[in-house]
Design a protein around this motif. Structure first.
Motif, PDB file in Angstrom:
ATOM      1  N   PHE A  36      13.765  20.719  55.046  1.00  0.00           N
ATOM      2  CA  PHE A  36      13.897  21.232  53.690  1.00  0.00           C
ATOM      3  C   PHE A  36      12.549  21.826  53.288  1.00  0.00           C
ATOM      4  O   PHE A  36      11.520  21.160  53.392  1.00  0.00           O
ATOM      5  CB  PHE A  36      14.267  20.110  52.723  1.00  0.00           C
ATOM      6  CG  PHE A  36      15.627  19.515  52.965  1.00  0.00           C
ATOM      7  CD1 PHE A  36      16.757  20.069  52.383  1.00  0.00           C
ATOM      8  CD2 PHE A  36      15.777  18.398  53.777  1.00  0.00           C
ATOM      9  CE1 PHE A  36      18.008  19.516  52.596  1.00  0.00           C
ATOM     10  CE2 PHE A  36      17.024  17.836  53.997  1.00  0.00           C
ATOM     11  CZ  PHE A  36      18.148  18.400  53.406  1.00  0.00           C
ATOM     12  N   TYR A  37      12.548  23.084  52.867  1.00  0.00           N
ATOM     13  CA  TYR A  37      11.313  23.718  52.433  1.00  0.00           C
ATOM     14  C   TYR A  37      11.434  24.145  50.982  1.00  0.00           C
ATOM     15  O   TYR A  37      12.529  24.234  50.432  1.00  0.00           O
ATOM     16  CB  TYR A  37      10.919  24.873  53.365  1.00  0.00           C
ATOM     17  CG  TYR A  37      11.770  26.107  53.272  1.00  0.00           C
ATOM     18  CD1 TYR A  37      11.365  27.203  52.521  1.00  0.00           C
ATOM     19  CD2 TYR A  37      12.978  26.207  53.961  1.00  0.00           C
ATOM     20  CE1 TYR A  37      12.136  28.346  52.439  1.00  0.00           C
ATOM     21  CE2 TYR A  37      13.757  27.346  53.892  1.00  0.00           C
ATOM     22  CZ  TYR A  37      13.327  28.410  53.123  1.00  0.00           C
ATOM     23  OH  TYR A  37      14.105  29.541  53.045  1.00  0.00           O
ATOM     24  N   ARG A  38      10.311  24.403  50.348  1.00  0.00           N
ATOM     25  CA  ARG A  38      10.255  24.649  48.914  1.00  0.00           C
ATOM     26  C   ARG A  38      10.842  26.004  48.524  1.00  0.00           C
ATOM     27  O   ARG A  38      11.467  26.119  47.475  1.00  0.00           O
ATOM     28  CB  ARG A  38       8.815  24.568  48.423  1.00  0.00           C
ATOM     29  CG  ARG A  38       8.186  23.230  48.692  1.00  0.00           C
ATOM     30  CD  ARG A  38       6.697  23.229  48.431  1.00  0.00           C
ATOM     31  NE  ARG A  38       6.439  23.018  47.014  1.00  0.00           N
ATOM     32  CZ  ARG A  38       5.570  23.710  46.307  1.00  0.00           C
ATOM     33  NH1 ARG A  38       4.873  24.695  46.856  1.00  0.00           N
ATOM     34  NH2 ARG A  38       5.383  23.429  45.037  1.00  0.00           N
ATOM     35  N   GLY A  39      10.597  27.017  49.325  1.00  0.00           N
ATOM     36  CA  GLY A  39      11.091  28.346  49.008  1.00  0.00           C
ATOM     37  C   GLY A  39      10.109  29.415  49.424  1.00  0.00           C
ATOM     38  O   GLY A  39       8.996  29.130  49.871  1.00  0.00           O
ATOM     39  N   VAL A  40      10.526  30.653  49.268  1.00  0.00           N
ATOM     40  CA  VAL A  40       9.727  31.797  49.714  1.00  0.00           C
ATOM     41  C   VAL A  40       8.389  31.880  48.986  1.00  0.00           C
ATOM     42  O   VAL A  40       7.438  32.452  49.502  1.00  0.00           O
ATOM     43  CB  VAL A  40      10.523  33.117  49.590  1.00  0.00           C
ATOM     44  CG1 VAL A  40      10.718  33.517  48.136  1.00  0.00           C
ATOM     45  CG2 VAL A  40       9.871  34.232  50.398  1.00  0.00           C
ATOM     46  N   ASP A  73      16.441  28.223  47.387  1.00  0.00           N
ATOM     47  CA  ASP A  73      16.366  29.657  47.104  1.00  0.00           C
ATOM     48  C   ASP A  73      17.758  30.281  47.107  1.00  0.00           C
ATOM     49  O   ASP A  73      18.652  29.834  47.843  1.00  0.00           O
ATOM     50  CB  ASP A  73      15.517  30.371  48.165  1.00  0.00           C
ATOM     51  CG  ASP A  73      14.024  30.302  47.885  1.00  0.00           C
ATOM     52  OD1 ASP A  73      13.632  29.851  46.794  1.00  0.00           O
ATOM     53  OD2 ASP A  73      13.257  30.703  48.774  1.00  0.00           O
ATOM     54  N   ASP A  74      17.914  31.347  46.314  1.00  0.00           N
ATOM     55  CA  ASP A  74      19.155  32.113  46.377  1.00  0.00           C
ATOM     56  C   ASP A  74      19.117  33.006  47.616  1.00  0.00           C
ATOM     57  O   ASP A  74      18.109  33.056  48.338  1.00  0.00           O
ATOM     58  CB  ASP A  74      19.387  32.911  45.091  1.00  0.00           C
ATOM     59  CG  ASP A  74      18.318  33.968  44.820  1.00  0.00           C
ATOM     60  OD1 ASP A  74      17.656  34.461  45.765  1.00  0.00           O
ATOM     61  OD2 ASP A  74      18.133  34.322  43.643  1.00  0.00           O
ATOM     62  N   VAL A  75      20.186  33.700  47.882  1.00  0.00           N
ATOM     63  CA  VAL A  75      20.289  34.495  49.107  1.00  0.00           C
ATOM     64  C   VAL A  75      19.190  35.547  49.201  1.00  0.00           C
ATOM     65  O   VAL A  75      18.631  35.776  50.279  1.00  0.00           O
ATOM     66  CB  VAL A  75      21.697  35.121  49.273  1.00  0.00           C
ATOM     67  CG1 VAL A  75      22.011  36.116  48.169  1.00  0.00           C
ATOM     68  CG2 VAL A  75      21.852  35.757  50.648  1.00  0.00           C
ATOM     69  N   GLY A  76      18.843  36.189  48.098  1.00  0.00           N
ATOM     70  CA  GLY A  76      17.815  37.219  48.133  1.00  0.00           C
ATOM     71  C   GLY A  76      16.447  36.662  48.498  1.00  0.00           C
ATOM     72  O   GLY A  76      15.719  37.233  49.313  1.00  0.00           O
ATOM     73  N   ARG A  77      16.096  35.529  47.910  1.00  0.00           N
ATOM     74  CA  ARG A  77      14.802  34.903  48.212  1.00  0.00           C
ATOM     75  C   ARG A  77      14.790  34.375  49.648  1.00  0.00           C
ATOM     76  O   ARG A  77      13.784  34.487  50.348  1.00  0.00           O
ATOM     77  CB  ARG A  77      14.509  33.788  47.211  1.00  0.00           C
ATOM     78  CG  ARG A  77      14.195  34.315  45.812  1.00  0.00           C
ATOM     79  CD  ARG A  77      14.082  33.180  44.792  1.00  0.00           C
ATOM     80  NE  ARG A  77      13.055  32.210  45.148  1.00  0.00           N
ATOM     81  CZ  ARG A  77      11.759  32.312  44.827  1.00  0.00           C
ATOM     82  NH1 ARG A  77      11.324  33.357  44.136  1.00  0.00           N
ATOM     83  NH2 ARG A  77      10.905  31.369  45.187  1.00  0.00           N
ATOM     84  N   ALA A  78      15.897  33.808  50.088  1.00  0.00           N
ATOM     85  CA  ALA A  78      15.968  33.307  51.468  1.00  0.00           C
ATOM     86  C   ALA A  78      15.864  34.455  52.467  1.00  0.00           C
ATOM     87  O   ALA A  78      15.187  34.337  53.498  1.00  0.00           O
ATOM     88  CB  ALA A  78      17.261  32.522  51.674  1.00  0.00           C
ATOM     89  N   LYS A 113       3.992  28.263  38.273  1.00  0.00           N
ATOM     90  CA  LYS A 113       3.422  29.590  38.489  1.00  0.00           C
ATOM     91  C   LYS A 113       4.532  30.630  38.445  1.00  0.00           C
ATOM     92  O   LYS A 113       5.684  30.329  38.746  1.00  0.00           O
ATOM     93  CB  LYS A 113       2.756  29.688  39.862  1.00  0.00           C
ATOM     94  CG  LYS A 113       1.529  28.865  40.055  1.00  0.00           C
ATOM     95  CD  LYS A 113       0.980  29.106  41.455  1.00  0.00           C
ATOM     96  CE  LYS A 113      -0.250  28.296  41.720  1.00  0.00           C
ATOM     97  NZ  LYS A 113      -0.746  28.498  43.085  1.00  0.00           N
ATOM     98  N   GLU A 114       4.140  31.838  38.148  1.00  0.00           N
ATOM     99  CA  GLU A 114       5.091  32.940  38.206  1.00  0.00           C
ATOM    100  C   GLU A 114       5.569  33.106  39.646  1.00  0.00           C
ATOM    101  O   GLU A 114       4.815  32.921  40.600  1.00  0.00           O
ATOM    102  CB  GLU A 114       4.430  34.235  37.740  1.00  0.00           C
ATOM    103  CG  GLU A 114       5.404  35.369  37.716  1.00  0.00           C
ATOM    104  CD  GLU A 114       5.158  36.334  36.576  1.00  0.00           C
ATOM    105  OE1 GLU A 114       5.691  37.432  36.675  1.00  0.00           O
ATOM    106  OE2 GLU A 114       4.453  35.983  35.630  1.00  0.00           O
ATOM    107  N   GLY A 115       6.838  33.418  39.812  1.00  0.00           N
ATOM    108  CA  GLY A 115       7.400  33.624  41.145  1.00  0.00           C
ATOM    109  C   GLY A 115       8.062  32.383  41.712  1.00  0.00           C
ATOM    110  O   GLY A 115       8.700  32.461  42.758  1.00  0.00           O
ATOM    111  N   GLN A 116       7.894  31.249  41.043  1.00  0.00           N
ATOM    112  CA  GLN A 116       8.568  30.026  41.481  1.00  0.00           C
ATOM    113  C   GLN A 116       9.891  29.893  40.731  1.00  0.00           C
ATOM    114  O   GLN A 116       9.983  30.263  39.556  1.00  0.00           O
ATOM    115  CB  GLN A 116       7.713  28.794  41.187  1.00  0.00           C
ATOM    116  CG  GLN A 116       6.427  28.732  41.955  1.00  0.00           C
ATOM    117  CD  GLN A 116       5.597  27.486  41.603  1.00  0.00           C
ATOM    118  OE1 GLN A 116       5.724  26.921  40.523  1.00  0.00           O
ATOM    119  NE2 GLN A 116       4.743  27.090  42.527  1.00  0.00           N
TER     120      GLN A 116
END
Length: 170
Positions: A36-40, A73-78, A113-116
């Motif tokens: 499990f990772y946090r995201g892009v 993450d949603d599909v776009g971020r993934a 932060k912005e982007g999270q």
């Protein structure tokens, strides 16, 4: 809290590029590995998942032949993570919901932060036996202090050679 030798929660997520990864359908030689990772947005995740992608053959050699990296993450971020991180071998799942995060015992954080995303899971690594029981887990409350994946490969090799049982079951 998840305990070794006990069943793990269900996991069924869509994959970047299509299809689904369903833990119950995996039939690993020795273990499935769920990371499990946090995201892009997370540079530490980039390093970790990129390392995982480069070690996929070594994991398979020790019987960890079903692997997933997954986040909320949603599909776009993934898709961005796969493209920007040049992930070519590890299936990347997305759309992990809060309920699933909680079921797996993952720590959750709010954006600072912005982007999270507004909410996301902190890292976790789970080795799951073919029967769906937990063998071992490492979870963190922040992006740091993750296991070195090359060491995980060597640990699994030693576990297999010594028929070492799951610990932490009490």
């Amino acid at each position: 809290m998840l305990k070794p030798r006990q069943p793990v929660p269900a996991l069924d997520v869509p994959l970047v590029g299509g299809g689904r990864w369903v833990l119950a359908d995996q039939q690993p030689d020795k273990f499935s590995l769920v990371v499990f990772y946090r995201g892009v947005h997370c540079p530490m995740c980039r390093a970790h998942i990129t390392e995982l992608d480069g070690l996929i053959d070594q994991f398979a050699e020790v019987g960890v032949d079903r692997v997933l990296a997954v986040s909320g993450d949603d599909v776009g971020r993934a898709q961005r993570a796969v493209e920007e991180w040049d992930i070519t071998r590890v299936p990347v799942g997305y759309g992990l919901g809060s309920e699933s995060m909680q079921a797996w015992g993952l720590h959750r954080s709010k954006a600072i932060k912005e982007g999270q995303p507004n909410e996301f899971n902190e890292p976790g690594l789970f080795l799951v036996r073919p029967d769906g029981t937990l063998y071992a887990a490492v979870q963190t409350t922040m992006p740091f202090l993750r296991p070195h994946l090359d060491e995980v490969v060597e640990t699994v090799r030693w576990i297999n050679e010594n028929d070492y049982p799951a610990r932490g079951e009490l």
